[in-house]
Design an enzyme around this catalytic site. Structure first.
Site, PDB file in Angstrom:
ATOM      1  N   GLY A  33      51.430   5.947 -18.834  1.00  0.00           N
ATOM      2  CA  GLY A  33      52.312   4.960 -19.481  1.00  0.00           C
ATOM      3  C   GLY A  33      53.767   5.257 -19.131  1.00  0.00           C
ATOM      4  O   GLY A  33      54.549   4.349 -18.807  1.00  0.00           O
ATOM      5  N   HIS A  34      54.128   6.546 -19.201  1.00  0.00           N
ATOM      6  CA  HIS A  34      55.497   6.924 -18.827  1.00  0.00           C
ATOM      7  C   HIS A  34      55.733   6.673 -17.338  1.00  0.00           C
ATOM      8  O   HIS A  34      56.805   6.234 -16.931  1.00  0.00           O
ATOM      9  CB  HIS A  34      55.736   8.413 -19.115  1.00  0.00           C
ATOM     10  CG  HIS A  34      55.672   8.773 -20.568  1.00  0.00           C
ATOM     11  ND1 HIS A  34      54.647   9.507 -21.107  1.00  0.00           N
ATOM     12  CD2 HIS A  34      56.503   8.479 -21.593  1.00  0.00           C
ATOM     13  CE1 HIS A  34      54.853   9.673 -22.392  1.00  0.00           C
ATOM     14  NE2 HIS A  34      55.968   9.057 -22.720  1.00  0.00           N
ATOM     15  N   GLN A 150      59.608  -0.269 -32.390  1.00  0.00           N
ATOM     16  CA  GLN A 150      60.696   0.548 -31.825  1.00  0.00           C
ATOM     17  C   GLN A 150      61.475  -0.269 -30.787  1.00  0.00           C
ATOM     18  O   GLN A 150      62.704  -0.320 -30.802  1.00  0.00           O
ATOM     19  CB  GLN A 150      60.089   1.796 -31.185  1.00  0.00           C
ATOM     20  CG  GLN A 150      61.027   2.547 -30.265  1.00  0.00           C
ATOM     21  CD  GLN A 150      60.430   3.851 -29.751  1.00  0.00           C
ATOM     22  OE1 GLN A 150      60.318   4.802 -30.487  1.00  0.00           O
ATOM     23  NE2 GLN A 150      60.069   3.917 -28.489  1.00  0.00           N
ATOM     24  N   VAL A 173      49.897   0.678 -20.908  1.00  0.00           N
ATOM     25  CA  VAL A 173      48.880   1.123 -19.949  1.00  0.00           C
ATOM     26  C   VAL A 173      47.687   1.624 -20.760  1.00  0.00           C
ATOM     27  O   VAL A 173      47.853   2.315 -21.772  1.00  0.00           O
ATOM     28  CB  VAL A 173      49.434   2.246 -19.040  1.00  0.00           C
ATOM     29  CG1 VAL A 173      48.365   2.728 -18.067  1.00  0.00           C
ATOM     30  CG2 VAL A 173      50.654   1.755 -18.284  1.00  0.00           C
TER      31      VAL A 173
HETATM   32  O1  PAF Z   1      59.045   6.460 -27.765  1.00  0.00           O
HETATM   33  C1  PAF Z   1      59.454   7.638 -27.724  1.00  0.00           C
HETATM   34  O2  PAF Z   1      58.935   8.477 -26.985  1.00  0.00           O
HETATM   35  C2  PAF Z   1      60.616   8.062 -28.611  1.00  0.00           C
HETATM   36  O3  PAF Z   1      60.594   7.393 -29.817  1.00  0.00           O
HETATM   37  C3  PAF Z   1      61.980   7.912 -27.919  1.00  0.00           C
HETATM   38  C4  PAF Z   1      62.294   6.466 -27.602  1.00  0.00           C
HETATM   39  C5  PAF Z   1      62.000   8.729 -26.641  1.00  0.00           C
HETATM   40  C6  PAF Z   1      63.084   8.439 -28.834  1.00  0.00           C
HETATM   41  O4  PAF Z   1      62.911   9.787 -29.147  1.00  0.00           O
END
Ligand code: PAF
Length: 273
Positions: A33-34, A150, A173
């Site tokens: 996903g990242h 978020q 993903v």
């Molecule tokens: O989604 C995340 O991994 C966290 O909430 C973030 C956006 C990196 C903030 O710490």
């Protein structure tokens, strides 16, 4: 790949940068996903910056801050192999001082759904994202649609505080069997992982209902709750893209969200319709 650990150094490094900068904030334990966020940022920008910072202020007392998966070396390798230009790897003391100025999540949108289960969580998220955006000053910042609330609140913050970064939403993903990727999936036993598949099944069923023309939110939510039973459900909800609960799905403007707790692990997922 350049690895930088202090805000001062990173600001210095980027201060004369004239090229476009794509930024992906993360808490580490990187997964596909990242990588999707990184690859998208690479397509759209000349320089890509990733931060790995396990932000303590977004964890409530008794949450999983201490046991959150840490994979520093693997994360560095993933970033390097994915073509990241700069990895920002600060300590909590680099980011936070004493007697802090704080940023508060909006009283309604910040305290429903995930914000109701985790009151104050979004104060921590918005504060750290604001700090990170100020340090990196990117052209674009990338967030996953899986953390839809978020994403909504960060987009709202950027708009309401007249910030110039563009927030880019990237599709979730999934594993082949439908489980949405999350660093917290590492907590699941094989049996819990199997139970967690009900989340994707419930969302697929909701999508099929909508495709058949069933738009009534209560009917869809009821059907999802039946599929999810006997899992511990934190919420199943249907909102519009402004995160206002709606009674009927509006195609092109709706998100169906679910959060369940499986074996003590909070799992979120959603589908954008
Ligand atoms: O989604 C995340 O991994 C966290 O909430 C973030 C956006 C990196 C903030 O710490």
């Amino acid at each position: 790949m350049k690895i930088i650990s202090t805000p001062f150094e990173l600001k210095e490094y980027l201060k004369n940068e004239k090229r476009t900068v794509g930024f992906i904030p993360t808490m580490g334990a990187l997964h596909e996903g990242h990588r999707a966020l990184i690859l998208r940022a690479k397509e759209e920008n000349e320089v890509v910056v990733v931060s790995i910072f396990l932000n303590p202020t977004q964890f409530l007392k008794g949450e999983d801050l201490e046991k959150y998966p840490k994979k520093d070396e693997a994360d560095k390798l993933i970033c390097k192999l994915s073509g990241v230009d700069v990895l920002f790897f600060p300590q909590a003391s680099d980011i936070y001082g004493e007697d802090e100025v704080s940023l508060l999540a909006p009283k309604v949108r910040g305290y429903i759904l995930e914000g109701e289960s985790r009151p104050g969580h979004f104060n921590g998220v918005l504060t750290v994202v604001m700090k990170l955006l100020n340090i990196v000053n990117p052209t674009r910042a990338y967030f996953g649609k899986k953390d839809a609330q978020q994403l909504n609140l960060i987009t709202l913050m950027v708009k309401q505080l007249f910030m110039s970064v563009t927030i880019v939403a990237v599709d979730t993903v999934r594993e082949k069997d439908g489980l949405a990727l999350s660093s917290r999936n590492a907590y699941l036993s094989p049996q819990e992982r199997q139970e967690a598949l009900k989340i994707a099944t419930s969302l697929r069923s909701a999508t099929a209902m909508v495709m058949r023309g069933v738009l009534d939110a209560n009917t869809i939510v009821e059907n999802m709750r039946e599929i999810l039973a006997p899992l511990e459900i934190s919420y199943v909800a249907i909102v519009n893209r402004e995160f206002v609960q709606i009674s009927h799905v509006e195609l092109g403007n709706s998100i169906i969200l679910v959060e369940v707790v499986v074996g003590g692990t909070r799992l979120l997922d959603n589908i954008w319709l």
